[in-house]
Motif scaffolding. Structure first.
Motif, PDB file in Angstrom:
ATOM      1  N   LEU A  68      33.115  33.952  41.027  1.00 22.51           N
ATOM      2  CA  LEU A  68      33.838  33.290  39.940  1.00 22.51           C
ATOM      3  C   LEU A  68      33.896  34.156  38.690  1.00 22.51           C
ATOM      4  CD1 LEU A  68      32.617  29.621  40.355  1.00 22.51           C
ATOM      5  CD2 LEU A  68      34.830  30.588  41.000  1.00 22.51           C
ATOM      6  N   THR A  69      32.818  34.855  38.398  1.00 22.52           N
ATOM      7  CA  THR A  69      32.816  35.770  37.256  1.00 22.52           C
ATOM      8  C   THR A  69      33.955  36.777  37.402  1.00 22.52           C
ATOM      9  OG1 THR A  69      30.464  35.505  36.825  1.00 22.52           O
ATOM     10  CG2 THR A  69      31.470  37.553  36.068  1.00 22.52           C
ATOM     11  N   MET A  70      34.085  37.362  38.587  1.00 20.96           N
ATOM     12  CA  MET A  70      35.159  38.313  38.856  1.00 20.96           C
ATOM     13  C   MET A  70      36.529  37.644  38.731  1.00 20.96           C
ATOM     14  SD  MET A  70      36.102  40.154  42.480  1.00 20.96           S
ATOM     15  CE  MET A  70      36.445  38.550  43.217  1.00 20.96           C
ATOM     16  N   MET A  71      36.685  36.479  39.347  1.00 15.36           N
ATOM     17  CA  MET A  71      37.978  35.787  39.350  1.00 15.36           C
ATOM     18  C   MET A  71      38.408  35.355  37.948  1.00 15.36           C
ATOM     19  SD  MET A  71      39.229  35.801  42.409  1.00 15.36           S
ATOM     20  CE  MET A  71      40.484  34.535  42.389  1.00 15.36           C
ATOM     21  N   PHE A  72      37.450  35.106  37.076  1.00 20.16           N
ATOM     22  CA  PHE A  72      37.758  34.646  35.720  1.00 20.16           C
ATOM     23  C   PHE A  72      37.895  35.796  34.724  1.00 20.16           C
ATOM     24  CE2 PHE A  72      35.321  30.428  36.600  1.00 20.16           C
ATOM     25  CZ  PHE A  72      36.317  30.019  37.459  1.00 20.16           C
ATOM     26  N   GLY A  73      37.815  37.042  35.216  1.00 20.05           N
ATOM     27  CA  GLY A  73      38.025  38.193  34.341  1.00 20.05           C
ATOM     28  C   GLY A  73      36.768  38.802  33.766  1.00 20.05           C
ATOM     29  N   GLY A  74      35.617  38.409  34.282  1.00 18.91           N
ATOM     30  CA  GLY A  74      34.352  38.987  33.830  1.00 18.91           C
ATOM     31  C   GLY A  74      34.000  40.212  34.644  1.00 18.91           C
ATOM     32  N   PRO A  75      32.790  40.723  34.466  1.00 16.32           N
ATOM     33  CA  PRO A  75      32.358  41.907  35.213  1.00 16.32           C
ATOM     34  C   PRO A  75      32.392  41.660  36.726  1.00 16.32           C
ATOM     35  CG  PRO A  75      30.753  41.317  33.519  1.00 16.32           C
ATOM     36  CD  PRO A  75      31.757  40.213  33.573  1.00 16.32           C
ATOM     37  N   ASN A  76      32.852  42.657  37.469  1.00 14.57           N
ATOM     38  CA  ASN A  76      32.964  42.520  38.920  1.00 14.57           C
ATOM     39  C   ASN A  76      31.736  43.107  39.594  1.00 14.57           C
ATOM     40  OD1 ASN A  76      33.607  42.423  41.601  1.00 14.57           O
ATOM     41  ND2 ASN A  76      35.506  43.558  41.434  1.00 14.57           N
ATOM     42  N   THR A  77      30.820  42.220  40.013  1.00 11.58           N
ATOM     43  CA  THR A  77      29.655  42.632  40.794  1.00 11.58           C
ATOM     44  C   THR A  77      29.663  41.962  42.166  1.00 11.58           C
ATOM     45  OG1 THR A  77      28.265  40.876  39.858  1.00 11.58           O
ATOM     46  CG2 THR A  77      28.256  43.013  38.723  1.00 11.58           C
ATOM     47  N   TYR A  78      30.774  41.289  42.498  1.00 12.99           N
ATOM     48  CA  TYR A  78      30.877  40.587  43.779  1.00 12.99           C
ATOM     49  C   TYR A  78      31.087  41.588  44.898  1.00 12.99           C
ATOM     50  CZ  TYR A  78      32.468  37.408  47.424  1.00 12.99           C
ATOM     51  OH  TYR A  78      32.587  36.708  48.590  1.00 12.99           O
ATOM     52  N   CYS A  79      30.276  41.488  45.939  1.00 15.93           N
ATOM     53  CA  CYS A  79      30.428  42.373  47.099  1.00 15.93           C
ATOM     54  C   CYS A  79      30.361  41.569  48.395  1.00 15.93           C
ATOM     55  CB  CYS A  79      29.402  43.497  47.070  1.00 15.93           C
ATOM     56  SG  CYS A  79      27.694  42.945  47.021  1.00 15.93           S
ATOM     57  N   GLY A  80      30.656  40.269  48.306  1.00 17.23           N
ATOM     58  CA  GLY A  80      30.639  39.407  49.480  1.00 17.23           C
ATOM     59  C   GLY A  80      31.930  39.505  50.266  1.00 17.23           C
ATOM     60  N   LYS A  81      32.044  38.638  51.233  1.00 15.67           N
ATOM     61  CA  LYS A  81      33.224  38.592  52.101  1.00 15.67           C
ATOM     62  C   LYS A  81      34.439  38.111  51.325  1.00 15.67           C
ATOM     63  CE  LYS A  81      30.615  37.338  56.250  1.00 15.67           C
ATOM     64  NZ  LYS A  81      30.443  36.294  57.277  1.00 15.67           N
ATOM     65  N   ASP A  82      35.616  38.471  51.838  1.00 17.38           N
ATOM     66  CA  ASP A  82      36.836  37.908  51.280  1.00 17.38           C
ATOM     67  C   ASP A  82      36.903  36.435  51.688  1.00 17.38           C
ATOM     68  OD1 ASP A  82      38.899  37.582  53.713  1.00 17.38           O
ATOM     69  OD2 ASP A  82      37.754  39.444  54.001  1.00 17.38           O
ATOM     70  N   MET A  83      37.712  35.660  51.026  1.00 13.50           N
ATOM     71  CA  MET A  83      37.751  34.204  51.233  1.00 13.50           C
ATOM     72  C   MET A  83      38.140  33.815  52.653  1.00 13.50           C
ATOM     73  SD  MET A  83      36.629  32.682  48.570  1.00 13.50           S
ATOM     74  CE  MET A  83      35.445  34.016  48.608  1.00 13.50           C
ATOM     75  N   HIS A  84      39.055  34.545  53.245  1.00 17.90           N
ATOM     76  CA  HIS A  84      39.459  34.217  54.614  1.00 17.90           C
ATOM     77  C   HIS A  84      38.286  34.418  55.576  1.00 17.90           C
ATOM     78  CE1 HIS A  84      42.242  33.502  57.904  1.00 17.90           C
ATOM     79  NE2 HIS A  84      41.677  34.526  58.519  1.00 17.90           N
ATOM     80  N   SER A  85      37.638  35.571  55.488  1.00 17.41           N
ATOM     81  CA  SER A  85      36.504  35.862  56.380  1.00 17.41           C
ATOM     82  C   SER A  85      35.338  34.907  56.137  1.00 17.41           C
ATOM     83  CB  SER A  85      36.021  37.297  56.166  1.00 17.41           C
ATOM     84  OG  SER A  85      37.026  38.212  56.471  1.00 17.41           O
ATOM     85  N   ALA A  86      35.077  34.592  54.874  1.00 12.09           N
ATOM     86  CA  ALA A  86      33.946  33.727  54.544  1.00 12.09           C
ATOM     87  C   ALA A  86      34.121  32.308  55.076  1.00 12.09           C
ATOM     88  CB  ALA A  86      33.752  33.688  53.033  1.00 12.09           C
ATOM     89  N   ALA A  88      36.346  31.521  57.781  1.00 12.10           N
ATOM     90  CA  ALA A  88      37.004  31.554  59.093  1.00 12.10           C
ATOM     91  C   ALA A  88      36.319  30.653  60.116  1.00 12.10           C
ATOM     92  CB  ALA A  88      37.080  32.987  59.612  1.00 12.10           C
ATOM     93  N   HIS A  89      35.012  30.532  60.060  1.00 13.96           N
ATOM     94  CA  HIS A  89      34.259  29.736  61.037  1.00 13.96           C
ATOM     95  C   HIS A  89      34.316  28.231  60.744  1.00 13.96           C
ATOM     96  CE1 HIS A  89      31.514  30.128  57.683  1.00 13.96           C
ATOM     97  NE2 HIS A  89      30.803  29.119  58.164  1.00 13.96           N
ATOM     98  N   VAL A 132      41.056  30.117  52.152  1.00 14.68           N
ATOM     99  CA  VAL A 132      39.949  29.203  52.408  1.00 14.68           C
ATOM    100  C   VAL A 132      40.285  28.277  53.582  1.00 14.68           C
ATOM    101  CG1 VAL A 132      38.640  27.257  51.452  1.00 14.68           C
ATOM    102  CG2 VAL A 132      39.034  29.308  50.065  1.00 14.68           C
ATOM    103  N   LEU A 133      41.537  27.855  53.657  1.00 18.21           N
ATOM    104  CA  LEU A 133      41.953  26.961  54.731  1.00 18.21           C
ATOM    105  C   LEU A 133      42.432  27.711  55.969  1.00 18.21           C
ATOM    106  CD1 LEU A 133      43.800  24.181  52.681  1.00 18.21           C
ATOM    107  CD2 LEU A 133      41.425  24.238  53.467  1.00 18.21           C
ATOM    108  N   ASN A 134      42.256  29.025  55.968  1.00 14.74           N
ATOM    109  CA  ASN A 134      42.604  29.886  57.113  1.00 14.74           C
ATOM    110  C   ASN A 134      44.044  29.733  57.555  1.00 14.74           C
ATOM    111  OD1 ASN A 134      40.048  31.341  57.802  1.00 14.74           O
ATOM    112  ND2 ASN A 134      39.329  29.215  57.763  1.00 14.74           N
TER     113      ASN A 134
END
Length: 135
Positions: A68-86, A88-89, A132-134
């Motif tokens: 959310l910090t990244m998405m809202f224009g703050g510092p980008n420290t996110y290194c997780g999966k993209d939304m589709h991959s996160a 998908a299951h 998110v909804l694949n």
């Protein structure tokens, strides 16, 4: 306090003009508070709580804060999966997504975030809706 003191113009915040959404809502402190409150709501929401039964919510919350910090224009420290991959299951549908949005909006209102900033946050959430909804 005069009524004019509570009026805010587009692009202006308590911090001054031309700040990012991240800055306008209060930066790290407010993102942290919002995510913590949000997950308390989600975990008790019968519409979606089952998706979080086997999740390390502490770790998930940390990643969510970075995202959310990244998405809202703050510092980008996110290194997780993209939304589709996160997601998908998961078998998420429109009503699940809307339940998450309901909890998010309620959380932001609890924190007295300006309505125009809430609208912008909802727009950001809707940007990742298809992933998110694949779809």
């Amino acid at each position: 306090m005069s009524q004019q003191a509570s009026v805010r113009f587009i692009g202006e915040s308590k911090a001054g003009p031309a700040t990012t959404l991240y800055d306008r809502i209060g930066g790290d402190i407010m993102v942290d508070k919002a995510v913590d409150i949000f997950y308390k709501k989600v975990l008790t929401d019968e519409r979606i709580s089952s998706f979080f039964e086997n999740i390390d919510i502490m770790s998930h919350g940390i990643n969510q804060k970075k995202f959310l910090t990244m998405m809202f224009g703050g510092p980008n420290t996110y290194c997780g999966k993209d939304m589709h991959s996160a997601h998908a299951h998961m078998r998420l549908n429109e009503s699940h997504f809307n339940a998450m949005l309901d909890n998010l909006i309620e959380t932001l209102r609890d924190l007295d975030i300006f309505e125009d900033d809430i609208s912008e946050i909802v727009a950001v959430a809707n940007c990742v809706k298809d992933d998110v909804l694949n779809r």
